[in-house]
Design an enzyme around this catalytic site. Structure first.
Site, PDB file in Angstrom:
ATOM      1  N   ASP A 182      39.895  45.888  29.794  1.00  0.00           N
ATOM      2  CA  ASP A 182      39.436  45.572  31.138  1.00  0.00           C
ATOM      3  C   ASP A 182      40.237  46.451  32.108  1.00  0.00           C
ATOM      4  OD1 ASP A 182      38.162  44.525  33.333  1.00  0.00           O
ATOM      5  OD2 ASP A 182      38.411  42.431  32.763  1.00  0.00           O
TER       6      ASP A 182
HETATM    7  C1  NOJ Z   1      37.243  43.777  36.023  1.00  0.00           C
HETATM    8  C2  NOJ Z   1      36.347  42.709  35.483  1.00  0.00           C
HETATM    9  O1  NOJ Z   1      37.119  41.682  34.896  1.00  0.00           O
HETATM   10  C3  NOJ Z   1      35.350  43.207  34.444  1.00  0.00           C
HETATM   11  O2  NOJ Z   1      34.455  42.177  34.169  1.00  0.00           O
HETATM   12  C4  NOJ Z   1      34.637  44.429  34.934  1.00  0.00           C
HETATM   13  O3  NOJ Z   1      33.714  44.863  33.959  1.00  0.00           O
HETATM   14  C5  NOJ Z   1      35.654  45.498  35.254  1.00  0.00           C
HETATM   15  N1  NOJ Z   1      36.533  45.013  36.300  1.00  0.00           N
HETATM   16  C6  NOJ Z   1      35.006  46.811  35.688  1.00  0.00           C
HETATM   17  O4  NOJ Z   1      34.428  46.680  36.915  1.00  0.00           O
END
Ligand code: NOJ
Length: 739
Positions: free
Chosen positions: A285
């Site tokens: 993430d």
């Molecule tokens: C953080 C989020 O937790 C995740 O769900 C997302 O895909 C990423 N950012 C990228 O934007």
């Protein structure tokens, strides 16, 4: 241009760029055979290998520095780069200006639509309609792919039992079975039958794992769940996504029992790759690798990178640790090159599966993009699915549907004419200007003879109550008041946890004041989570849970309010009476002292234990009767199959759809079992008076449990069967599992 010619054309382009070495990476037949990846890998420098694992985000467009990194082969993909023109230009740089000409993965959060915003996932889950969910995912993929995106960070398949957690809006609710069916539907919708198709994008099941179990419902917070709860509750939707062929998995920000997911070898390597045989790509993430330092399990960026890579996290989103810090560790002999190669192979394999070595643009063109975005058929689909997602929670004296006798309709509330809120927390490239608000939808539908008047009443979170008097006056002069209350789009989703679950600001005051006029009230709740509207559930005659329904919010709502369609949504999540009951979910354990009138039992002294509205619940304008519950046999063997059938009849005067639900309870087992667990469901559209027999198949998958050694097994014993229109009540039967 035929596909064959297109491939040849690209061969030429890339051949020129690579100085003739193209045959190694451009297969005559797709998908690319393994030897092509092998030979490409053999030609890569260590830096280029780590480049493939590097996933930076762009701010609208790649910066000059990012383009330089790309030319040096130090970027494997970008996130947040969208639009056919920009993605084509950037892919062109990748394939023609970098030494090896490897195309890019282009990832974007296509959560509930790209340009056409569909209902939020929690709302879509309320349809209990996997075909509808698959269709919106497919339409979203079609739009995103036309804009050059080849990878979505969806579906979010996190089970959520705590509505304080804002990201409950992005998932399918609290149930592992419903969540699994919908996870598979979304993966199929995004990826289609062939990832190389110009309307397919690679799916990412996220956030692995138990992200929804955050303590206190506070986003990113600590999770401490047992392996049993992981396997029974949080993991099944991931497994379903893997079985449906999801190309990638994203690790979660949280720890589980002391181990952050980005460093959880058991989770990522032993379970996901070993036990489940997942061969796709694992992506971190956003700065999840770097955050291993914050978690306190790595003392430096390099240590964090080493830990994550050795855990099995292939791509490093945004931290830029792999590409900057890890080559030195490999050279120092601290990370085996084989570990790096394994991750690179998975990235290249994903690119090959998407057909990017044949067509780095994946079919995206400016013309296609213009033709596909917000296409009329997508809007139509958005309206159909939004209607199905609406859950009717209360309808005393059949106040709904609205009839022509209601000459003046007062539409009141801060969300009644709010275009942004209708789009929810993650609308992608959705434009609020395209959204139809409830007020607009009601006005469009009301027609001649019905006067629609409007007052905002108050703001969404404001403390100012001055506007309430006008709203009350408006309601007094109307035949009915439709109050549209709830949350703004950004009050749910990421980093939007709440500590209370009531109507925000002074909206409750507005509601009670309007209800006090004596004019009949319909409360429409627009929210990204279930709200504890306990006062309304007692006093307001009609309550509609409308979630955030996307671009067609107003039309879909009007379709239901005026009775053009009967509501058919069912809650995918329990609605609590108060935040103090949280976590509250239907598939809880019995305890040794189940709640009863007896004092020393599991309950509260100041609140009932039951929810305000249970999981699976939702009313219709017609009525349904269940009868003739039959089992195909009185007993089965542990590996046997049993058929459960029931007849559902529409006993009302109008057409409607019912979601027939099957629940099971294992009465005595070696470990405790939930009081009920969903084991099957079917949407049944029925004309007035029509009956249909619905069949469910029950087998080891629904009957099995993880024993004390965490072995999945079906134990002998009696199993209770419940079939009905919600998780409460229903027809009952019993069968036995016999060795
Ligand atoms: C953080 C989020 O937790 C995740 O769900 C997302 O895909 C990423 N950012 C990228 O934007």
């Amino acid at each position: 241009m035929t596909p064959v010619r297109r491939r040849n054309t690209l061969c030429i382009v890339i051949t020129l760029a690579l100085g003739g070495g193209v045959s190694a990476i451009l297969p005559a037949q797709t998908p690319a055979p393994r030897r092509n990846i092998d030979s490409l890998l053999a030609r890569m420098t260590l830096e280029e290998k780590f480049g493939q694992l590097n996933l930076p985000s762009v701010d609208n467009r790649p910066s000059a520095e990012q383009l330089e990194l790309l030319r040096k082969g130090l970027v494997g993909g970008f996130l947040n780069l969208t639009g056919a023109a920009a993605t084509r230009e950037t892919q062109r740089v990748a394939v023609t200006e970098s030494r090896l000409g490897i195309p890019l993965l282009l990832g974007y959060d296509v959560i509930h639509g790209y340009r056409t915003t569909f209902p939020i996932p929690l709302a879509e889950a309320s349809t209990w309609d996997p075909a509808a969910v698959e269709a919106t995912a497919h339409a979203a993929a079609r739009e995103a792919a036309a804009a050059g995106v080849n990878w979505t960070f969806a579906p979010m398949v996190d089970v959520a039992r705590d509505p304080r957690w804002g990201r409950i809006s992005e998932g399918a609710g609290e149930d592992p079975y419903l969540g699994s069916v919908l996870a598979a539907a979304r993966v199929h919708g995004f990826q289609g039958a062939d990832l190389r198709a110009p309307d397919a994008v690679m799916a990412t099941a996220k956030h692995f794992a138990a992200y929804g179990g955050a303590e206190g419902g506070r986003d990113y917070n600590t999770v401490d769940v047992s392996e049993r709860t992981l396997r029974e509750i949080y993991l099944p939707p991931f497994r379903a996504a893997v079985e449906a062929g999801a190309g990638s998995i994203m690790t979660s920000f949280n720890e589980i029992a002391g181990t952050p997911s980005h460093a959880n070898r058991w989770l990522v390597t032993a379970l996901l790759r070993g036990e489940w045989k997942f061969s796709g790509l694992v992506v971190s993430d956003w700065t999840g690798v770097e955050e291993l330092r914050g978690h306190g399990v790595a003392g430096s960026r390099a240590d964090a990178g080493k830990l994550a890579l050795e855990t099995g996290v292939d791509m490093d989103m945004v931290s830029r640790i792999y590409v900057d810090d890890l080559p030195a560790l490999v050279r120092a002999g601290r990370i085996p090159v084989a570990t790096v190669d394994a991750a690179v192979r998975r990235v290249l394999a994903a690119k090959a599966a998407l057909g990017l070595f044949d067509d780095p643009y994946h079919g995206a063109t400016v013309e296609r993009e213009q033709a596909v975005l917000l296409a009329p058929e997508h809007r139509k689909l958005a309206r159909e699915v939004a209607r199905e997602a609406i859950v009717l929670l209360r309808n005393e004296a059949a106040l709904l549907p609205l009839t022509s006798a209601r000459h003046t309709v007062a539409v009141i509330g801060p969300l009644a004419d709010d275009k942004s809120a209708a789009l929810g927390s993650w609308p992608g490239h959705g434009d609020p200007r395209d959204a139809i608000t409830p007020l607009e939808g009601i006005r469009a539908r009301a027609g001649e003879g019905t006067k629609v008047v409007y007052a905002k009443g108050c703001g969404i979170t404001d403390s100012a109550a001055a506007g309430i008097a006008d709203a009350v006056a408006l309601a007094r002069g109307a035949d009915i008041a439709v109050l549209v209350l709830g949350e703004a789009g950004d009050m749910s989703g990421e980093a939007a946890s709440r500590s209370t679950l009531g109507l925000p600001g002074v909206q409750e005051q507005l509601l009670e004041a309007v209800q006090g006029t004596g004019t009949p009230v319909v409360l429409v709740v627009m929210s990204g989570r279930p709200l504890a509207v306990a006062w309304a559930a007692e006093h307001v005659p009609a309550i509609v849970q409308a979630w955030q329904l996307g671009v067609e919010t107003g039309h879909a709502l009007a379709d239901v309010l005026f009775g053009d369609v009967s509501p058919s949504g069912k809650l995918p999540v329990t609605v609590p009476r108060s935040v103090g009951q949280v976590p509250i979910y239907y598939n809880h354990k019995n305890t040794g002292r189940p709640p009863s009138a007896e004092k020393y039992t599991s309950k509260y002294i100041d609140l009932p234990v039951s929810p305000l509205f249970p999981f699976g619940y939702g009313l219709s304008y017609t009525s349904f009767e269940y009868k003739d519950l039959k089992l195909s046999a009185p007993s089965i063997t542990p590996n046997g199959k049993l058929r459960v059938s029931v007849t559902v009849t529409n006993t009302g005067a109008r057409e409607g759809a019912e979601v027939a639900q099957l629940y099971l309870h294992d009465e005595v087992a070696s470990v405790t079992r939930p009081v009920r667990a969903l084991a099957g469901f079917q949407r049944v559209p029925l004309k007035a008076g029509e009956s249909r027999t619905v069949d469910f198949e029950v087998g080891a998958k629904q009957l099995g449990l993880y024993d004390q050694n965490m072995k999945f097994t079906v134990e002998p014993g009696r199993v209770r069967v419940f079939v009905g229109g919600s998780s409460v009540g229903g027809l009952e039967a019993e069968f036995e599992v016999r060795r």
